[in-house]
Design a protein around this motif. Structure first.
Motif, PDB file in Angstrom:
ATOM      1  N   SER A   2       0.834  -1.209   0.000  1.00 59.52           N
ATOM      2  CA  SER A   2       0.000   0.000   0.000  1.00 59.52           C
ATOM      3  C   SER A   2       0.864   1.252   0.000  1.00 59.52           C
ATOM      4  O   SER A   2       2.050   1.216   0.286  1.00 59.52           O
ATOM      5  CB  SER A   2      -0.927  -0.008   1.212  1.00 59.52           C
ATOM      6  N   SER A   3       0.209   2.406  -0.308  1.00 59.05           N
ATOM      7  CA  SER A   3       0.967   3.618  -0.615  1.00 59.05           C
ATOM      8  C   SER A   3       1.699   4.206   0.598  1.00 59.05           C
ATOM      9  O   SER A   3       2.639   4.971   0.435  1.00 59.05           O
ATOM     10  CB  SER A   3       0.035   4.666  -1.208  1.00 59.05           C
ATOM     11  N   ASP A   4       1.275   3.862   1.835  1.00 60.69           N
ATOM     12  CA  ASP A   4       1.994   4.430   2.977  1.00 60.69           C
ATOM     13  C   ASP A   4       3.253   3.641   3.309  1.00 60.69           C
ATOM     14  O   ASP A   4       4.022   4.024   4.170  1.00 60.69           O
ATOM     15  CB  ASP A   4       1.072   4.549   4.203  1.00 60.69           C
ATOM     16  N   ARG A   5       3.456   2.523   2.599  1.00 65.63           N
ATOM     17  CA  ARG A   5       4.708   1.783   2.782  1.00 65.63           C
ATOM     18  C   ARG A   5       5.516   1.952   1.517  1.00 65.63           C
ATOM     19  O   ARG A   5       5.138   1.484   0.452  1.00 65.63           O
ATOM     20  CB  ARG A   5       4.419   0.290   3.001  1.00 65.63           C
ATOM     21  N   LEU A   6       6.630   2.642   1.667  1.00 67.57           N
ATOM     22  CA  LEU A   6       7.448   2.991   0.505  1.00 67.57           C
ATOM     23  C   LEU A   6       8.153   1.758  -0.063  1.00 67.57           C
ATOM     24  O   LEU A   6       8.744   0.975   0.679  1.00 67.57           O
ATOM     25  CB  LEU A   6       8.476   4.031   0.945  1.00 67.57           C
ATOM     26  N   VAL A   7       8.057   1.604  -1.377  1.00 65.63           N
ATOM     27  CA  VAL A   7       8.829   0.564  -2.067  1.00 65.63           C
ATOM     28  C   VAL A   7       9.716   1.277  -3.086  1.00 65.63           C
ATOM     29  O   VAL A   7       9.247   1.813  -4.084  1.00 65.63           O
ATOM     30  CB  VAL A   7       7.924  -0.472  -2.753  1.00 65.63           C
ATOM     31  N   LEU A   8      11.000   1.311  -2.770  1.00 65.66           N
ATOM     32  CA  LEU A   8      11.934   2.157  -3.489  1.00 65.66           C
ATOM     33  C   LEU A   8      13.098   1.326  -4.006  1.00 65.66           C
ATOM     34  O   LEU A   8      13.629   0.482  -3.279  1.00 65.66           O
ATOM     35  CB  LEU A   8      12.429   3.217  -2.489  1.00 65.66           C
ATOM     36  N   LEU A  24      20.745   6.487   5.116  1.00 63.02           N
ATOM     37  CA  LEU A  24      20.073   7.717   5.531  1.00 63.02           C
ATOM     38  C   LEU A  24      18.576   7.653   5.229  1.00 63.02           C
ATOM     39  O   LEU A  24      17.737   8.092   6.019  1.00 63.02           O
ATOM     40  CB  LEU A  24      20.684   8.924   4.795  1.00 63.02           C
ATOM     41  N   LEU A  25      18.239   7.052   4.088  1.00 59.21           N
ATOM     42  CA  LEU A  25      16.837   7.011   3.648  1.00 59.21           C
ATOM     43  C   LEU A  25      15.981   6.112   4.535  1.00 59.21           C
ATOM     44  O   LEU A  25      14.839   6.448   4.842  1.00 59.21           O
ATOM     45  CB  LEU A  25      16.762   6.552   2.184  1.00 59.21           C
ATOM     46  N   VAL A  26      16.516   4.957   4.948  1.00 59.91           N
ATOM     47  CA  VAL A  26      15.687   4.071   5.782  1.00 59.91           C
ATOM     48  C   VAL A  26      15.438   4.705   7.153  1.00 59.91           C
ATOM     49  O   VAL A  26      14.392   4.501   7.751  1.00 59.91           O
ATOM     50  CB  VAL A  26      16.255   2.634   5.922  1.00 59.91           C
ATOM     51  N   ASP A  27      16.382   5.511   7.614  1.00 61.70           N
ATOM     52  CA  ASP A  27      16.174   6.261   8.862  1.00 61.70           C
ATOM     53  C   ASP A  27      15.012   7.222   8.710  1.00 61.70           C
ATOM     54  O   ASP A  27      14.180   7.362   9.589  1.00 61.70           O
ATOM     55  CB  ASP A  27      17.435   7.095   9.166  1.00 61.70           C
ATOM     56  N   LEU A 165      11.357   6.148 -13.184  1.00 62.07           N
ATOM     57  CA  LEU A 165      12.766   6.544 -13.033  1.00 62.07           C
ATOM     58  C   LEU A 165      12.942   8.026 -12.702  1.00 62.07           C
ATOM     59  O   LEU A 165      12.372   8.890 -13.358  1.00 62.07           O
ATOM     60  CB  LEU A 165      13.533   6.235 -14.324  1.00 62.07           C
ATOM     61  N   HIS A 166      13.763   8.275 -11.687  1.00 61.45           N
ATOM     62  CA  HIS A 166      14.138   9.649 -11.321  1.00 61.45           C
ATOM     63  C   HIS A 166      15.653   9.674 -11.132  1.00 61.45           C
ATOM     64  O   HIS A 166      16.173   8.961 -10.279  1.00 61.45           O
ATOM     65  CB  HIS A 166      13.443  10.058 -10.023  1.00 61.45           C
ATOM     66  N   THR A 167      16.330  10.473 -11.944  1.00 57.13           N
ATOM     67  CA  THR A 167      17.784  10.530 -11.848  1.00 57.13           C
ATOM     68  C   THR A 167      18.194  11.766 -11.054  1.00 57.13           C
ATOM     69  O   THR A 167      17.683  12.860 -11.293  1.00 57.13           O
ATOM     70  CB  THR A 167      18.407  10.559 -13.257  1.00 57.13           C
ATOM     71  N   VAL A 168      19.089  11.566 -10.083  1.00 55.46           N
ATOM     72  CA  VAL A 168      19.617  12.705  -9.324  1.00 55.46           C
ATOM     73  C   VAL A 168      21.138  12.773  -9.506  1.00 55.46           C
ATOM     74  O   VAL A 168      21.801  11.744  -9.665  1.00 55.46           O
ATOM     75  CB  VAL A 168      19.292  12.633  -7.812  1.00 55.46           C
ATOM     76  N   ARG A 174      27.624  14.034   0.739  1.00 54.46           N
ATOM     77  CA  ARG A 174      26.559  13.072   1.055  1.00 54.46           C
ATOM     78  C   ARG A 174      25.263  13.796   1.384  1.00 54.46           C
ATOM     79  O   ARG A 174      24.176  13.353   1.002  1.00 54.46           O
ATOM     80  CB  ARG A 174      26.984  12.220   2.263  1.00 54.46           C
ATOM     81  N   GLU A 175      25.391  14.924   2.105  1.00 58.73           N
ATOM     82  CA  GLU A 175      24.197  15.676   2.539  1.00 58.73           C
ATOM     83  C   GLU A 175      23.507  16.327   1.339  1.00 58.73           C
ATOM     84  O   GLU A 175      22.283  16.331   1.251  1.00 58.73           O
ATOM     85  CB  GLU A 175      24.591  16.760   3.563  1.00 58.73           C
ATOM     86  N   ASP A 176      24.328  16.858   0.400  1.00 58.08           N
ATOM     87  CA  ASP A 176      23.746  17.458  -0.823  1.00 58.08           C
ATOM     88  C   ASP A 176      22.929  16.414  -1.579  1.00 58.08           C
ATOM     89  O   ASP A 176      21.813  16.675  -2.021  1.00 58.08           O
ATOM     90  CB  ASP A 176      24.855  17.925  -1.793  1.00 58.08           C
ATOM     91  N   VAL A 177      23.529  15.233  -1.737  1.00 59.61           N
ATOM     92  CA  VAL A 177      22.875  14.181  -2.524  1.00 59.61           C
ATOM     93  C   VAL A 177      21.602  13.729  -1.813  1.00 59.61           C
ATOM     94  O   VAL A 177      20.545  13.564  -2.430  1.00 59.61           O
ATOM     95  CB  VAL A 177      23.831  12.992  -2.766  1.00 59.61           C
ATOM     96  N   PHE A 178      21.697  13.578  -0.481  1.00 56.98           N
ATOM     97  CA  PHE A 178      20.533  13.141   0.297  1.00 56.98           C
ATOM     98  C   PHE A 178      19.366  14.119   0.106  1.00 56.98           C
ATOM     99  O   PHE A 178      18.225  13.705  -0.110  1.00 56.98           O
ATOM    100  CB  PHE A 178      20.921  13.041   1.778  1.00 56.98           C
ATOM    101  N   GLU A 179      19.680  15.410   0.164  1.00 53.12           N
ATOM    102  CA  GLU A 179      18.626  16.422  -0.003  1.00 53.12           C
ATOM    103  C   GLU A 179      17.935  16.268  -1.363  1.00 53.12           C
ATOM    104  O   GLU A 179      16.715  16.352  -1.467  1.00 53.12           O
ATOM    105  CB  GLU A 179      19.276  17.803   0.090  1.00 53.12           C
ATOM    106  N   ARG A 180      18.748  16.012  -2.405  1.00 52.78           N
ATOM    107  CA  ARG A 180      18.167  15.842  -3.751  1.00 52.78           C
ATOM    108  C   ARG A 180      17.272  14.602  -3.807  1.00 52.78           C
ATOM    109  O   ARG A 180      16.196  14.628  -4.396  1.00 52.78           O
ATOM    110  CB  ARG A 180      19.284  15.693  -4.800  1.00 52.78           C
ATOM    111  N   VAL A 181      17.733  13.512  -3.202  1.00 53.03           N
ATOM    112  CA  VAL A 181      16.955  12.269  -3.255  1.00 53.03           C
ATOM    113  C   VAL A 181      15.640  12.441  -2.496  1.00 53.03           C
ATOM    114  O   VAL A 181      14.572  12.038  -2.962  1.00 53.03           O
ATOM    115  CB  VAL A 181      17.771  11.081  -2.679  1.00 53.03           C
ATOM    116  N   VAL A 182      15.712  13.076  -1.323  1.00 53.88           N
ATOM    117  CA  VAL A 182      14.501  13.293  -0.516  1.00 53.88           C
ATOM    118  C   VAL A 182      13.502  14.161  -1.280  1.00 53.88           C
ATOM    119  O   VAL A 182      12.296  13.889  -1.279  1.00 53.88           O
ATOM    120  CB  VAL A 182      14.886  13.930   0.841  1.00 53.88           C
ATOM    121  N   THR A 183      13.990  15.183  -1.961  1.00 53.62           N
ATOM    122  CA  THR A 183      13.099  16.044  -2.744  1.00 53.62           C
ATOM    123  C   THR A 183      12.348  15.226  -3.789  1.00 53.62           C
ATOM    124  O   THR A 183      11.135  15.381  -3.956  1.00 53.62           O
ATOM    125  CB  THR A 183      13.918  17.164  -3.439  1.00 53.62           C
ATOM    126  N   VAL A 184      13.065  14.338  -4.458  1.00 50.34           N
ATOM    127  CA  VAL A 184      12.444  13.492  -5.479  1.00 50.34           C
ATOM    128  C   VAL A 184      11.401  12.562  -4.843  1.00 50.34           C
ATOM    129  O   VAL A 184      10.264  12.456  -5.305  1.00 50.34           O
ATOM    130  CB  VAL A 184      13.522  12.666  -6.218  1.00 50.34           C
TER     131      VAL A 184
END
Ligand code: AP5
Ligand code: MG
Length: 189
Positions: A2-8, A24-27, A165-168, A174-184
């Motif tokens: 279901s949509s509230d459980r992320l499958v990434l 960082l993302l699983v946290d 597909l979303h390319t970042v 690491r923090e810059d990249v994380f911010e981009r991934v989270v935005t996507v």
């Protein structure tokens, strides 16, 4: 799922920062990190049958057979923690056969999105050399990158065709990249 459980699905060249960003993302999102590379390294460490099979293949930078990998992932995806919390796949799928198998396991609608962390070859090579993991020898690195181009890069088109597909840009801290991934992720999920 279901949509509230992320499958990434996290994609990208070897050394692009998939493992780093996944931690960082699983946290942040509370889903379960499934890294096929980590599972195989644990099997080698434990001296299991799988570990014995995988050790030399990994040291050479080759791919463990699709049938073995698909079996491991299918079994893991059926476990309760993932059914409850969703999953982040890191290092799977990496061949067309594995992508087809994932589709069988989850269906195209079962995946929320795929994030491709884009880092050029020269930079990933340097990052792996600096890391110095057992399979970060120059020979194994070049074999892994060769297999990426032949087997894994074509999957980008597969995910693109499914609108997932979303390319970042994976350069920067690491923090810059994380911010981009989270935005996507937040713009999609
Ligand atoms: P696996 O463990 O998946 O290795 P890989 O694909 O080679 O990818 P890496 O783990 O090396 O890179 P990463 O993208 O996770 O980067 P990381 O975050 O570590 O697979 C290993 C082997 O197992 C395969 O070769 C194969 O044999 C087998 N295998 C696994 N899955 C398989 C499958 N599905 N099918 C068949 N065989 C399979 O970052 C790299 C370094 O860079 C780190 O030191 C990190 O600290 C640093 N770093 C990260 N981000 C940055 C940044 N922004 N700036 C500077 N440095 C950074
Ligand atoms: Mg990794």
């Amino acid at each position: 799922m279901s949509s509230d459980r992320l499958v990434l699905v996290v994609l990208g060249r070897q050394g692009s920062g998939k493992g780093t960003q996944s931690a960082l993302l699983v946290d942040k999102y509370g889903c379960v990190h499934v890294s096929t590379g980590d599972m195989l390294r644990a099997a080698v460490e434990a001296g299991s049958e799988l570990g014995r099979q995988a050790e030399a293949i990994m040291a050479a930078g080759d791919l463990v057979p699709d049938g073995v990998m698909c079996g491991i992932v299918e079994q893991r995806l059926a476990e309760a923690d993932i059914r409850e919390n969703g999953v982040l796949l890191d290092g799977f799928p990496r061949t067309p056969t594995q992508a087809d198998a994932l589709l069988e396991m989850l269906g195209a609608e079962g995946v929320d999105l795929a994030v491709n962390i884009d880092v050029p070859v020269a930079e990933v090579t340097q990052r792996m050399v600096d890391r110095g993991r057992e399979d970060d020898t120059l020979d194994a690195i070049s074999r892994r990158l060769e297999l990426y181009e032949a087997q894994t890069a074509p999957l980008l088109a597969w995910f693109e065709d499914h609108g997932l597909l979303h390319t970042v840009d994976g350069m920067g801290t690491r923090e810059d990249v994380f911010e981009r991934v989270v935005t996507v992720i937040d713009s999609v999920a």
